[in-house]
Design an enzyme around this catalytic site. Structure first.
Site, PDB file in Angstrom:
ATOM      1  N   GLY A  54     -11.579  -2.799  -0.370  1.00 29.97           N
ATOM      2  CA  GLY A  54     -11.257  -3.117   0.634  1.00 29.97           C
ATOM      3  C   GLY A  54     -11.616  -2.733   2.034  1.00 29.97           C
ATOM      4  O   GLY A  54     -11.739  -3.172   3.690  1.00 29.97           O
ATOM      5  N   GLU A 109      -8.532   3.934   4.511  1.00 31.56           N
ATOM      6  CA  GLU A 109      -7.562   2.968   3.048  1.00 31.56           C
ATOM      7  C   GLU A 109      -7.817   1.158   4.003  1.00 31.56           C
ATOM      8  O   GLU A 109      -8.159   1.712   5.955  1.00 31.56           O
ATOM      9  CB  GLU A 109      -6.107   2.609   3.958  1.00 31.56           C
ATOM     10  N   ASP A 110      -8.122   0.128   3.377  1.00 26.29           N
ATOM     11  CA  ASP A 110      -7.755  -1.224   4.205  1.00 26.29           C
ATOM     12  C   ASP A 110      -6.563  -1.382   5.391  1.00 26.29           C
ATOM     13  O   ASP A 110      -6.605  -1.855   6.070  1.00 26.29           O
ATOM     14  CB  ASP A 110      -8.349  -1.891   3.849  1.00 26.29           C
ATOM     15  N   ASP A 113       0.432  -1.140   4.034  1.00 29.57           N
ATOM     16  CA  ASP A 113       1.951  -2.124   3.511  1.00 29.57           C
ATOM     17  C   ASP A 113       2.978  -1.201   3.000  1.00 29.57           C
ATOM     18  O   ASP A 113       3.708  -1.225   3.694  1.00 29.57           O
ATOM     19  CB  ASP A 113       1.369  -3.475   2.597  1.00 29.57           C
ATOM     20  N   GLY A 115       2.673   1.406   1.232  1.00 28.61           N
ATOM     21  CA  GLY A 115       2.872   2.458   0.791  1.00 28.61           C
ATOM     22  C   GLY A 115       2.407   3.148  -0.464  1.00 28.61           C
ATOM     23  O   GLY A 115       2.501   4.228   0.082  1.00 28.61           O
ATOM     24  N   THR A 117       0.212   2.116  -2.402  1.00 31.22           N
ATOM     25  CA  THR A 117      -1.181   2.805  -2.598  1.00 31.22           C
ATOM     26  C   THR A 117      -1.765   4.182  -2.679  1.00 31.22           C
ATOM     27  O   THR A 117      -1.952   5.123  -2.802  1.00 31.22           O
ATOM     28  CB  THR A 117      -1.996   1.898  -2.657  1.00 31.22           C
ATOM     29  N   LYS A 141       1.647  -2.269   8.515  1.00 30.63           N
ATOM     30  CA  LYS A 141       2.486  -3.254   8.025  1.00 30.63           C
ATOM     31  C   LYS A 141       3.898  -1.881   8.362  1.00 30.63           C
ATOM     32  O   LYS A 141       4.489  -2.197   7.083  1.00 30.63           O
ATOM     33  CB  LYS A 141       2.265  -3.424   7.315  1.00 30.63           C
ATOM     34  N   ASP A 169      -9.253  -9.266   1.075  1.00 32.63           N
ATOM     35  CA  ASP A 169      -9.849  -9.879   0.895  1.00 32.63           C
ATOM     36  C   ASP A 169      -8.851 -11.368   0.269  1.00 32.63           C
ATOM     37  O   ASP A 169      -7.320 -10.189   0.496  1.00 32.63           O
ATOM     38  CB  ASP A 169     -10.595 -10.064  -0.638  1.00 32.63           C
ATOM     39  N   ARG A 175     -13.958 -11.743   2.899  1.00 32.66           N
ATOM     40  CA  ARG A 175     -14.389  -9.823   2.954  1.00 32.66           C
ATOM     41  C   ARG A 175     -15.262  -9.798   4.196  1.00 32.66           C
ATOM     42  O   ARG A 175     -14.761  -9.191   4.829  1.00 32.66           O
ATOM     43  CB  ARG A 175     -14.183  -9.116   1.805  1.00 32.66           C
TER      44      ARG A 175
HETATM   45  P1  5GP Z   1       0.506  -0.905  -0.587  1.00 35.39           P
HETATM   46  O1  5GP Z   1       0.098  -0.230  -2.094  1.00 35.39           O
HETATM   47  O2  5GP Z   1       0.196  -0.451   1.218  1.00 35.39           O
HETATM   48  O3  5GP Z   1       1.677  -2.076  -0.352  1.00 35.39           O
HETATM   49  O4  5GP Z   1      -0.462  -1.844  -0.614  1.00 35.39           O
HETATM   50  C1  5GP Z   1      -1.849  -1.676  -0.310  1.00 35.39           C
HETATM   51  C2  5GP Z   1      -2.877  -2.474  -0.848  1.00 35.39           C
HETATM   52  O5  5GP Z   1      -2.381  -3.837  -1.250  1.00 35.39           O
HETATM   53  C3  5GP Z   1      -3.568  -2.635  -0.169  1.00 35.39           C
HETATM   54  O6  5GP Z   1      -4.615  -1.847  -0.304  1.00 35.39           O
HETATM   55  C4  5GP Z   1      -4.178  -3.710  -0.055  1.00 35.39           C
HETATM   56  O7  5GP Z   1      -5.463  -4.014  -1.465  1.00 35.39           O
HETATM   57  C5  5GP Z   1      -3.416  -4.928  -0.529  1.00 35.39           C
HETATM   58  N1  5GP Z   1      -2.298  -5.389   1.031  1.00 35.39           N
HETATM   59  C6  5GP Z   1      -1.670  -5.048   1.283  1.00 35.39           C
HETATM   60  N2  5GP Z   1      -1.045  -5.845   2.412  1.00 35.39           N
HETATM   61  C7  5GP Z   1      -2.151  -6.993   2.360  1.00 35.39           C
HETATM   62  C8  5GP Z   1      -2.440  -7.851   3.118  1.00 35.39           C
HETATM   63  O8  5GP Z   1      -2.078  -8.639   4.228  1.00 35.39           O
HETATM   64  N3  5GP Z   1      -3.720  -8.620   2.404  1.00 35.39           N
HETATM   65  C9  5GP Z   1      -4.742  -7.739   1.769  1.00 35.39           C
HETATM   66  N4  5GP Z   1      -5.787  -8.572   1.433  1.00 35.39           N
HETATM   67  N5  5GP Z   1      -4.124  -7.032   1.270  1.00 35.39           N
HETATM   68  C10 5GP Z   1      -3.126  -6.546   1.131  1.00 35.39           C
HETATM   69 MG    MG Z   2      -7.132  -1.430  -1.104  1.00 31.48          MG
END
Ligand code: 5GP
Ligand code: MG
Length: 185
Positions: A54, A109-110, A113, A115, A117, A141, A169, A175
């Protein structure tokens, strides 16, 4: 390249949320902040670790705007879950070629969300003896974030909605969209 107002991916409709110039300005801003910190001596032998797949687009654009002795590496984060859910389980694979021991690591990171990851990445890198870890993300976010630590560099703050484009994606599609699109609900 012309930016479309809508995109259809796997039969779902997305609409333009953040146009290309705004995304590019956010990336320039992150680069300016990192460069300023570099000049102030914040980083020692920094290694920029781009999270695949991403963050490849953001990471590439950011990396070529960094001024100083920055090295480049990659890490893979796999989340298990359906297309639009942030996964409970995060698996991370550090490419064998990258030795982070003693390094100052800037994770790219892309989107951050919940947190989870970012937190898993920090834990893994600390176990691998990184000296310090920073996180730079294109999108953040705030409403969804459950992490305890601050995210060091944020490109754009967005609502808690599912977005695609600029590397992000929907089940591998979208992407290559050159702006950020949000799911139409
Ligand atoms: P977290 O671990 O912070 O909840 O989420 C991180 C990962 O979830 C991101 O690296 C991504 O792979 C996926 N993700 C979270 N929100 C989105 C979104 O709005 N769109 C996409 N495509 N992936 C997301
Ligand atoms: Mg990701």
């Amino acid at each position: 390249m012309e930016t479309k107002n809508t995109a259809t991916l796997h039969g779902r409709q997305f609409r333009l949320l953040i146009p290309t110039p705004q995304v590019q300005e956010a990336i320039r801003q992150v680069a300016r902040e990192v460069n300023a910190d570099y000049r102030n001596g914040t980083f020692r032998r920094p290694l920029v670790l781009v999270t695949l797949s991403g963050a490849l687009v953001f990471g590439g654009e950011l990396f070529r705007q960094l001024e100083g002795d920055f090295e480049l590496g990659f890490v893979r984060a796999f989340s298990y879950g359906s297309g639009m859910e942030s996964a409970e389980d995060v698996r991370i694979e550090l490419s064998g070629a990258v030795d982070v021991a003693g390094r100052d690591v800037l994770v790219v990171e892309d989107v951050v969300d919940s947190g989870r990851t970012a937190e898993s990445l920090r834990t893994l890198l600390c176990k691998a003896q990184a000296r310090r870890v920073w996180i730079a993300t294109l999108l953040f976010k705030p409403e969804a974030y459950r992490g305890a630590l601050l995210i060091d560099y944020v490109g754009l703050r967005i609502e808690d909605r599912f977005v695609v484009g600029y590397g992000l994606d929907y089940d591998q599609a979208g992407r290559n969209l050159n702006a950020i699109y949000v799911l139409d609900q």
